[in-house]
Design an enzyme around this catalytic site. Structure first.
Site, PDB file in Angstrom:
ATOM      1  N   GLU A 101       0.660  -1.250   0.021  1.00 41.58           N
ATOM      2  CA  GLU A 101      -0.051   0.079  -0.067  1.00 41.58           C
ATOM      3  C   GLU A 101       0.927   1.265   0.061  1.00 41.58           C
ATOM      4  OE1 GLU A 101      -3.448  -2.509   2.563  1.00 41.58           O
ATOM      5  OE2 GLU A 101      -3.023  -0.124   2.961  1.00 41.58           O
ATOM      6  N   CYS A 114       3.460   8.373   0.974  1.00 41.49           N
ATOM      7  CA  CYS A 114       3.793   7.345   2.103  1.00 41.49           C
ATOM      8  C   CYS A 114       4.086   6.022   1.393  1.00 41.49           C
ATOM      9  CB  CYS A 114       2.828   7.501   3.110  1.00 41.49           C
ATOM     10  SG  CYS A 114       2.912   6.224   4.476  1.00 41.49           S
ATOM     11  N   CYS A 121       5.017  -6.984   8.063  1.00 39.06           N
ATOM     12  CA  CYS A 121       6.361  -6.337   8.932  1.00 39.06           C
ATOM     13  C   CYS A 121       6.352  -7.407  10.086  1.00 39.06           C
ATOM     14  CB  CYS A 121       5.731  -5.179   9.693  1.00 39.06           C
ATOM     15  SG  CYS A 121       6.945  -4.387  10.729  1.00 39.06           S
ATOM     16  N   CYS A 125       4.744  -4.645  16.633  1.00 43.04           N
ATOM     17  CA  CYS A 125       3.948  -3.616  17.354  1.00 43.04           C
ATOM     18  C   CYS A 125       2.721  -3.755  17.581  1.00 43.04           C
ATOM     19  CB  CYS A 125       4.464  -2.351  16.792  1.00 43.04           C
ATOM     20  SG  CYS A 125       6.200  -2.015  16.471  1.00 43.04           S
ATOM     21  N   CYS A 128      -0.379  -1.861  15.834  1.00 45.41           N
ATOM     22  CA  CYS A 128      -0.194  -1.536  14.287  1.00 45.41           C
ATOM     23  C   CYS A 128      -0.821  -2.756  13.750  1.00 45.41           C
ATOM     24  CB  CYS A 128       1.214  -1.495  13.937  1.00 45.41           C
ATOM     25  SG  CYS A 128       1.328  -1.158  12.293  1.00 45.41           S
ATOM     26  N   CYS A 344      -2.012   6.140   9.464  1.00 46.40           N
ATOM     27  CA  CYS A 344      -0.921   5.729  10.306  1.00 46.40           C
ATOM     28  C   CYS A 344      -1.201   4.263  11.015  1.00 46.40           C
ATOM     29  CB  CYS A 344      -0.088   6.435  11.302  1.00 46.40           C
ATOM     30  SG  CYS A 344       0.925   7.681  10.606  1.00 46.40           S
TER      31      CYS A 344
HETATM   32  N1  SAH Z   1       8.360   0.728  10.882  1.00 42.78           N
HETATM   33  C1  SAH Z   1       8.459   1.971  10.975  1.00 42.78           C
HETATM   34  C2  SAH Z   1       7.783   2.856   9.629  1.00 42.78           C
HETATM   35  C3  SAH Z   1       6.317   2.598   9.864  1.00 42.78           C
HETATM   36  S1  SAH Z   1       5.717   4.035   9.900  1.00 42.78           S
HETATM   37  C4  SAH Z   1       8.087   2.758  12.079  1.00 42.78           C
HETATM   38  O1  SAH Z   1       7.694   1.925  13.151  1.00 42.78           O
HETATM   39  O2  SAH Z   1       8.333   3.711  12.345  1.00 42.78           O
HETATM   40  C5  SAH Z   1       4.149   4.164  10.771  1.00 42.78           C
HETATM   41  C6  SAH Z   1       4.142   4.931  11.991  1.00 42.78           C
HETATM   42  O3  SAH Z   1       2.725   4.999  12.349  1.00 42.78           O
HETATM   43  C7  SAH Z   1       4.917   4.577  13.102  1.00 42.78           C
HETATM   44  O4  SAH Z   1       5.407   5.712  13.837  1.00 42.78           O
HETATM   45  C8  SAH Z   1       4.008   4.006  13.798  1.00 42.78           C
HETATM   46  O5  SAH Z   1       4.314   3.788  15.413  1.00 42.78           O
HETATM   47  C9  SAH Z   1       2.627   4.727  13.691  1.00 42.78           C
HETATM   48  N2  SAH Z   1       1.290   3.793  14.038  1.00 42.78           N
HETATM   49  C10 SAH Z   1       1.306   2.569  13.880  1.00 42.78           C
HETATM   50  N3  SAH Z   1       0.147   1.730  14.165  1.00 42.78           N
HETATM   51  C11 SAH Z   1      -0.605   3.175  14.387  1.00 42.78           C
HETATM   52  C12 SAH Z   1      -1.989   3.375  14.925  1.00 42.78           C
HETATM   53  N4  SAH Z   1      -2.845   2.376  15.070  1.00 42.78           N
HETATM   54  N5  SAH Z   1      -2.346   4.609  15.021  1.00 42.78           N
HETATM   55  C13 SAH Z   1      -1.240   5.721  14.822  1.00 42.78           C
HETATM   56  N6  SAH Z   1      -0.198   5.504  14.463  1.00 42.78           N
HETATM   57  C14 SAH Z   1       0.084   4.325  14.351  1.00 42.78           C
END
Ligand code: SAH
Length: 363
Positions: A101, A114, A121, A125, A128, A344
């Site tokens: 995506e 983006c 992944c 986390c 996510c 995000c």
């Molecule tokens: N793996 C990298 C790149 C992904 S960036 C990283 O973790 O930085 C995606 C961003 O969105 C990261 O800051 C992640 O923590 C955030 N993110 C993930 N799930 C989210 C959610 N449900 N709501 C808001 N932000 C989220």
């Protein structure tokens, strides 16, 4: 375009995955001058043609030779979803049936794209959506570059992508070589896309050795997903914290070669009842003291089955104020494209394992 898709007998490689020197070497082996590499790259990255046929100032023989060994393009468009706020999410199909995506985010003064760096992944986390897919595979350099080319090609009014964030699916620094190779093409002002590294941000969970390498080898901006400065909380949210603790991460940040006029961005997800107390803000400000940085607060974007929720607006505001009052430059990031599951942490899909990879569901 010459996307070979599911034809497994087609062994041709996407030409946009080659570095300048690899393309020059290929030409050299055929007794052709090196400047042809610039010409071919100009067609690919500046004029964004989708076939060798269109490279009209190359001889027919050369175009045929290129087409015999390479393809142009590695992605097909599975779906295009447009948000009511103008964001557009592309679901790009890969040759093996996988899907990634890419999100187009228009703002008054810029267009940010983006991009994804992995299918799924592997970092797990807990907040996510992408993590639920697990890691399917790394994207290739060509597949990263092609997200930018394809999104630009498909922009109806020709608006140019001005900014890039590596914040889509996956962990860019867990796929270092392809990410780095893609950055080379994207930032190459001579025969690449010529997007300034100042307009590019790579986001990471904080893989320390690769973070240092990236800062040494490129001039892109670094964003680190922090989300808590308390080891117990951060380890619960981000298993990677068991490998690199908060103090190791922040110590590394203090010693990174960040150019004098730049700052590290810390992304801080706000999750109700988990990390959104004013005491958390005060502790965060304390731990960041002495690091040239700014904080992006991201109110949690809900997705099915996450079990977390977004704090009330007043809590978000107060958290930001607490940081600012302690001298930390802070922005609250508003979700874009959440109606099409493009915000995000919402990038997720289930793709069928069968050849062709038809989609089962989105979001
Ligand atoms: N793996 C990298 C790149 C992904 S960036 C990283 O973790 O930085 C995606 C961003 O969105 C990261 O800051 C992640 O923590 C955030 N993110 C993930 N799930 C989210 C959610 N449900 N709501 C808001 N932000 C989220």
């Amino acid at each position: 375009m010459s996307f070979p898709s599911s034809d497994s007998t087609d062994t041709r490689r996407p030409v946009e995955g080659l570095s300048h020197s690899e393309l020059s070497a290929w030409l050299d082996a055929r007794g052709l001058p090196a400047y042809r590499a610039d010409q071919i790259r100009g067609w690919l990255f500046r004029r964004r043609v989708d076939s060798f046929e269109a490279m009209t100032d190359l001889s027919r023989r050369l175009r045929q030779a290129l087409a015999g060994e390479f393809t142009v393009g590695s992605l097909s468009v599975h779906r295009r979803l447009e948000s009511r706020d103008g964001s557009v999410k592309y679901l790009f199909g890969l040759h093996d049936g996988g899907v990634v995506e890419t999100v187009w985010i228009p703002e008054p003064d810029r267009v940010t794209l983006c991009v994804s760096t992995q299918v799924g992944c592997g970092l797990g986390c807990t907040f996510c959506a992408t993590a639920r897919m697990g890691l399917k595979r790394n994207l290739t350099q060509a597949e990263i570059v092609d997200q930018v080319l394809e999104a630009q090609r498909r922009c109806p009014d020709g608006t140019r992508i001005s900014n890039l964030v590596f914040m889509g699916m996956g962990e860019p620094l867990a796929n270092y070589d392809a990410t780095r190779g893609a950055l080379d093409v994207i930032t190459d002002a001579r025969s690449g896309m010529g997007i300034s590294p100042r307009k590019i941000t790579v986001s990471t969970v904080g893989l320390l050795p690769q973070m240092r390498r990236l800062m040494e080898e490129t001039r892109v901006n670094l964003a680190i997903s922090l989300h808590s400065v308390r080891d117990s909380t951060r380890s619960e949210l981000m298993p990677v914290n068991r490998k690199y603790s908060v103090s190791q991460l922040l110590e590394c940040c203090r010693s990174l070669p960040v150019p004098r006029r730049k700052r590290i961005t810390f992304e801080y997800l706000l999750i109700s009842g988990v990390n959104d107390l004013m005491a958390d803000a005060a502790e965060l400000a304390g731990k960041l003291r002495g690091i040239r940085c700014k904080v992006n607060l991201i109110p949690f974007n809900p997705h099915e089955g996450s079990g977390y929720s977004r704090p009330k607006e007043a809590v978000v505001e107060r958290f930001g104020e607490t940081l600012r009052a302690r001298g930390i430059q802070t922005h609250v990031r508003r979700p874009r494209g959440d109606d099409i599951q493009a915000a995000c942490g919402q990038l997720y899909h289930a793709a069928e394992a069968a050849p062709g990879g038809a989609l089962r569901g989105v979001g």
